[in-house]
Design an enzyme around this catalytic site. Structure first.
Site, PDB file in Angstrom:
ATOM      1  N   ASN A  10      -4.168  -7.155   6.722  1.00 32.25           N
ATOM      2  CA  ASN A  10      -3.897  -8.417   6.026  1.00 32.25           C
ATOM      3  C   ASN A  10      -2.994  -8.088   4.843  1.00 32.25           C
ATOM      4  O   ASN A  10      -3.457  -7.581   3.828  1.00 32.25           O
ATOM      5  CB  ASN A  10      -5.216  -9.045   5.546  1.00 32.25           C
ATOM      6  CG  ASN A  10      -4.969 -10.288   4.708  1.00 32.25           C
ATOM      7  OD1 ASN A  10      -3.852 -10.797   4.643  1.00 32.25           O
ATOM      8  ND2 ASN A  10      -6.013 -10.775   4.048  1.00 32.25           N
ATOM      9  N   TRP A  11      -1.722  -8.390   5.006  1.00 34.09           N
ATOM     10  CA  TRP A  11      -0.761  -8.025   3.968  1.00 34.09           C
ATOM     11  C   TRP A  11      -0.778  -8.984   2.781  1.00 34.09           C
ATOM     12  O   TRP A  11      -0.075  -8.757   1.793  1.00 34.09           O
ATOM     13  CB  TRP A  11       0.649  -7.953   4.564  1.00 34.09           C
ATOM     14  CG  TRP A  11       0.844  -6.760   5.458  1.00 34.09           C
ATOM     15  CD1 TRP A  11       0.011  -5.681   5.580  1.00 34.09           C
ATOM     16  CD2 TRP A  11       1.961  -6.517   6.330  1.00 34.09           C
ATOM     17  NE1 TRP A  11       0.541  -4.790   6.487  1.00 34.09           N
ATOM     18  CE2 TRP A  11       1.733  -5.270   6.951  1.00 34.09           C
ATOM     19  CE3 TRP A  11       3.122  -7.233   6.640  1.00 34.09           C
ATOM     20  CZ2 TRP A  11       2.632  -4.731   7.880  1.00 34.09           C
ATOM     21  CZ3 TRP A  11       4.007  -6.690   7.555  1.00 34.09           C
ATOM     22  CH2 TRP A  11       3.765  -5.450   8.161  1.00 34.09           C
ATOM     23  N   GLY A 175     -10.048  -5.312  -3.060  1.00 33.61           N
ATOM     24  CA  GLY A 175      -9.002  -4.898  -3.996  1.00 33.61           C
ATOM     25  C   GLY A 175      -9.527  -4.221  -5.250  1.00 33.61           C
ATOM     26  O   GLY A 175      -8.791  -4.042  -6.207  1.00 33.61           O
ATOM     27  N   SER A 215     -11.736  -2.795   0.355  1.00 32.95           N
ATOM     28  CA  SER A 215     -11.422  -1.414  -0.002  1.00 32.95           C
ATOM     29  C   SER A 215     -11.656  -0.410   1.130  1.00 32.95           C
ATOM     30  O   SER A 215     -12.113   0.701   0.894  1.00 32.95           O
ATOM     31  CB  SER A 215     -12.185  -0.999  -1.273  1.00 32.95           C
ATOM     32  OG  SER A 215     -11.807  -1.833  -2.359  1.00 32.95           O
TER      33      SER A 215
HETATM   34  P1  13P Z   1      -8.525  -4.616   0.182  1.00 31.12           P
HETATM   35  O1  13P Z   1      -8.543  -3.754   1.428  1.00 31.12           O
HETATM   36  O2  13P Z   1      -7.255  -4.480  -0.597  1.00 31.12           O
HETATM   37  O3  13P Z   1      -9.757  -4.436  -0.620  1.00 31.12           O
HETATM   38  O4  13P Z   1      -8.527  -6.136   0.704  1.00 31.12           O
HETATM   39  C1  13P Z   1      -9.486  -6.529   1.602  1.00 31.12           C
HETATM   40  C2  13P Z   1      -9.144  -7.881   2.106  1.00 31.12           C
HETATM   41  O5  13P Z   1      -9.267  -8.864   1.400  1.00 31.12           O
HETATM   42  C3  13P Z   1      -8.624  -7.986   3.471  1.00 31.12           C
HETATM   43  O6  13P Z   1      -8.587  -9.306   3.888  1.00 31.12           O
END
Ligand code: 13P
Length: 254
Positions: A10-11, A175, A215
């Site tokens: 998911n970019w 994130g 993460s």
């Molecule tokens: P991260 O991998 O950056 O934590 O994001 C997870 C996410 O929200 C994927 O949809």
């Protein structure tokens, strides 16, 4: 029987057409082998879908959008319809992501309308759920997940559910670099599977693939994917670089 892994990039709001091209050209070599035991999906922003679709033709990598309108067409400025996603070759659509819920105020009911619209158009919804830290700490985890599952998947049939992928993403792990421990994730996934069983029956519960998101990185994908009820990952940050996304998948499939 273990469900086939499904790992999606998911970019979010990253990578226009040029960067999308660069990523795909770097990622595709070697993806054939990885795809034997894992469905691989890339979800670029809307404007990058056409170039991604043309580069992914005859490849084992599938294409997803990050959102779609609950409407068919007409005066809905800024929206994109399911028919348009069909036309550009998207097969999946991410719905109910916590960023859409928290920043843009999407409700369970609204997400449900999108899920149903996607299914009607033959798009596979990647239906996201997950609790905030506050909700977890105040003991509301199960209540929150129950409301999201029953609301977001309301009025779906058992046949519809055969097409749906669920993504459990604890908001506090998105994130932040803080991953749910494999035990925490497994526990939540097992609970979500129970909810699916209550709503749709044991067969659906056993067959539905539930991704973990928050993460996920090359260094923790193996341990997370080894959990009984974790069937894949929805990856943000670590999917932005082709080598990192490839390593994350390679570590998960062994
Ligand atoms: P991260 O991998 O950056 O934590 O994001 C997870 C996410 O929200 C994927 O949809």
């Amino acid at each position: 029987m273990k469900r086939k892994l499904i790992i999606a990039a998911n970019w979010k709001m990253n990578k226009g057409p040029a960067e999308t091209t660069e990523f795909i050209e770097s990622f595709l070599p070697g993806s054939e082998e990885l795809s034997e035991s894992c469905d691989i999906i890339i979800a670029p922003p809307y404007v990058s879908l056409p170039v991604a679709a043309s580069l992914l033709v005859d490849s084992p990598v599938a294409l997803s959008a990050q959102n779609v309108s609950e409407q068919d067409e007409g005066a809905f400025t800024g929206e994109v319809a399911t028919r348009m996603l069909n036309e550009v070759g998207a097969q999946y659509v991410i719905l109910g992501h916590s960023e859409r819920r928290a920043i843009y105020g999407e409700s369970d009911e609204f997400i449900n309308a999108k899920v149903r619209k996607a299914l009607t158009a033959g798009l596979v919804p990647i239906f996201c759920i997950g609790e905030t830290l506050e909700e977890r700490e105040s003991g509301e985890l199960e209540e929150v997940l129950r409301a999201q599952v029953s609301g977001g998947l309301a009025d779906l049939t058992v046949e519809d559910m055969a097409e749906v992928v669920v993504a459990y993403e604890p908001v506090w792990a998105i994130g932040t670099g803080v991953t749910a421990t494999p035990d925490q994730a497994q526990e939540a996934h097992a609970f979500v599977r129970t909810l699916l069983g209550d709503q749709f029956g044991a067969e659906v519960a056993a067959a539905t693939r539930i991704q973990y998101g928050g993460s996920v990185k090359p260094g923790n994908s193996a341990e997370l994917m080894a959990q009984t009820d974790i069937d894949g990952a929805l990856v943000g940050g670590a999917s932005l670089e082709a080598g990192s996304f490839r390593d994350l998948i390679a570590n998960a499939v062994v």
